[in-house]
Design an enzyme around this catalytic site. Structure first.
Site, PDB file in Angstrom:
ATOM      1  N   SER A   1       0.729  -1.274  -0.088  1.00  0.00           N
ATOM      2  CA  SER A   1       0.049  -0.050  -0.001  1.00  0.00           C
ATOM      3  C   SER A   1       0.900   1.290  -0.102  1.00  0.00           C
ATOM      4  CB  SER A   1      -0.961   0.058   1.225  1.00  0.00           C
ATOM      5  OG  SER A   1      -1.766  -0.929   1.182  1.00  0.00           O
TER       6      SER A   1
ATOM      7  N   GLY B   1      -3.449 -25.232  11.782  1.00  0.00           N
ATOM      8  CA  GLY B   1      -4.333 -25.400  12.810  1.00  0.00           C
ATOM      9  C   GLY B   1      -3.973 -24.473  13.896  1.00  0.00           C
TER      10      GLY B   1
ATOM     11  N   GLU C   1     -10.298   0.931  -2.520  1.00  0.00           N
ATOM     12  CA  GLU C   1     -10.119   1.306  -3.975  1.00  0.00           C
ATOM     13  C   GLU C   1     -11.236   0.291  -4.593  1.00  0.00           C
ATOM     14  OE1 GLU C   1      -6.115   1.218  -5.483  1.00  0.00           O
ATOM     15  OE2 GLU C   1      -5.403   1.996  -3.358  1.00  0.00           O
ATOM     16  N   GLY C   2     -12.392   0.456  -4.161  1.00  0.00           N
ATOM     17  CA  GLY C   2     -13.730  -0.064  -4.672  1.00  0.00           C
ATOM     18  C   GLY C   2     -14.021  -1.323  -4.076  1.00  0.00           C
TER      19      GLY C   2
END
Length: 387
Positions: free
Chosen positions: A93, A342, A366-367
């Site tokens: 990001s 697990g 972003e949608g």
């Protein structure tokens, strides 16, 4: 076996693309992986220091041309995003917001003066950018934004409003802020040391914890007339930036999925249950095989869309298909990989649950899944179901 070997993905790449991928993967292994669990656990990330390292690596704005940017192809950029997200979605990001939102906005819509002032430093990682579009009451519907920009008698712009969930916001040197003017939505280049600008970091997150998320507050923020992005008028500007960033997610999300699958595969080979490896059981092999098939299919889609983007023929609807499919499948893979681990799967010693938590955000930003579903639905039917 590398899951991508089932699909012979390397044969679809050029030598340069493989070299870029391997360089970013090696950087991630040496500089990022040793720290990522701690950053996630503590809810912090040294964003400014990382930006300088990533700038030296050459991946900030790498798909843009000029102003210190490498001008690589779309697939090479996608592979870099994939390797960053294989470490953590929050780190990808940082790269996406810097290069495909903040830098892209200036590169695509800015004046020559704005480009010269900001882009070289941003490409080098010496200056960080953020992208102010989302608001507390305007996410999926950016046309509903309340942030305003008005001209005063001197010709200056005066901005008021609040932006929310802004990556890099409280560590940025420049913010690209979108605001409603008297006639249309416009973008503004806002130095973050401007009077009237403040940013507050958001804490207590359960996702993207290795990423800086912030609220931006604009309180009678005064900007000169030339702060506006001259090439952007209306929603086409911010949506064009989002489309650019969504492309990186198409590749990036698969990095989180691949790392989750590889982690589960390694674990299954070494964990013994009833005196034989977990990987020797049919139900485990079914999980691993299904995940590998979905991962490979997603990579073929990403590669196809990357070549379309390089040819200049990709459409927004095709980007929506890629974002919708690959994030949804990647989240399912991360969750399934966790089951193979697990009880150990809830520990930050292993990556799948961290990837799954992060991908919950990637699924939304972003949608959202719903928005991209309606984009695809409109393309198929010709009917607008948004309202």
């Amino acid at each position: 076996m590398d899951p991508f070997e089932l699909y012979a993905i390397d044969g679809l790449l050029t030598d340069e693309e493989r070299a870029i991928r391997d360089t970013v993967r090696d950087f991630g292994a040496k500089e990022l992986r040793p720290h990522i669990a701690t950053w996630f656990d503590e809810g912090r990330v040294p964003a400014r220091d990382l930006a300088k390292q990533l700038g030296a690596l050459g991946i900030l704005g790498m798909h843009l041309k000029g102003y210190g940017c490498a001008g690589t192809g779309a697939v090479a950029y996608g592979l870099a995003c994939q390797e960053m997200e294989a470490v953590d979605s929050g780190l990808r990001s940082l790269v996406s917001v810097q290069g495909s939102l903040a830098m892209y906005a200036i590169h695509a819509y800015g004046s020559e003066e704005q480009k010269q002032e900001w882009l070289p430093g941003m490409a080098a990682g010496e200056k960080l950018g953020c992208f102010g579009l989302t608001e507390p009451d305007a996410g999926s519907n950016p046309a509903g934004m309340r942030t305003s920009a008005k001209r005063d008698a001197s010709g200056d712009w005066v901005l008021n409003g609040t932006k929310l969930w802004i990556t890099n916001g409280s560590v940025a040197d420049v913010a690209i802020v979108w605001a409603r003017t008297d006639d249309r939505i416009r973008g503004f280049v806002v130095p973050t040391d401007s009077n009237g600008f403040s940013a507050n970091e958001i804490h207590q997150k359960l996702s993207l914890r290795a990423s800086v998320s912030s609220e931006l507050v604009l309180d009678d923020l005064r900007l000169p007339a030339d702060a506006v992005l001259p090439g952007a008028a209306g929603l086409g500007g911010p949506l064009g930036c989002l489309n650019e960033a969504r492309f990186g997610i198409i590749f990036g999300s698969l990095g989180a999925a691949r790392d989750s699958l590889e982690t589960a595969l390694d674990y299954a080979k070494t964990r013994e249950v009833f005196d034989k490896p977990l990987a020797a059981y049919q139900l485990t092999q079914q999980k691993l095989a299904d995940m590998a098939v979905e991962l490979g299919n997603g990579m073929l889609l990403a590669m196809h869309l990357g070549r379309l983007k390089e040819a200049g023929t990709i459409t927004p609807e095709q980007v929506s298909v890629g974002k919708l499919n690959n994030v949804r499948k990647s989240l399912a893979i991360a969750r399934e990989a966790r089951t193979i681990l697990g009880a150990n799967g809830i520990s930050l010693e292993y990556s799948p649950i961290r990837h799954a938590a992060n991908l919950e955000s990637v699924l939304t930003y972003e949608g959202t899944t719903e928005v991209h579903t309606l984009v695809v639905g409109k393309a198929l039917t010709g009917e607008n179901a948004f309202s």
